[in-house]
Design a protein around this motif. Structure first.
Motif: not given
Length: 122
Positions: A33, A47, A56, A58, A63, A66, A79
């Motif tokens: 992450g 994230a 996943t 976020y 959010k 990304s 990322l």
């Protein structure tokens, strides 16, 4: 696990940026992450991705603009951030955990890479 991040820099508001983080060493990971730390603020979660399933998660602040992804063959996590804002300015840290994502409670990585600076000008 050793982690090395790439891809930070100076961008303008509205631009996109992709950060990369390559893992080496004993690369068994449950998840990887990104966190970030802005000047004068605590480090915050951005994230994370489950290494096996690809699930996943976020932070609300990123959010929808990304995307975190991973390349299992290259043992690299990415990322991709769109519509960057000045408040995205921070040092971004990649991380890895022995545990899967999502965690049972708080996401606490076991391994950290060096930070990469992202600066978004208005």
């Amino acid at each position: 696990v050793q982690l090395q991040a790439f891809g930070g820099g100076l961008v303008q508001a509205g631009d996109s940026l992709r950060l990369s983080c390559a893992a080496s060493g004993r690369t068994f990971m449950g998840s990887t992450g990104w966190f970030r730390q802005a000047p004068g603020k605590d480090r915050e979660f951005v994230a994370a991705i489950n290494w096996n399933s690809g699930n996943t998660g976020y932070a609300d602040s990123v959010k929808g603009r990304s995307t975190i992804s991973r390349d299992k063959n290259k043992v690299t996590v990415f990322l991709h951030m769109n519509e960057l804002k000045p408040e995205d300015t921070a040092v971004y840290y990649c991380c890895a955990s022995k545990d899967p994502f999502p965690p049972r409670s708080t996401y606490n990585p076991h391994y950290w890479g060096q930070g990469t600076q992202v600066t978004v000008s208005s």
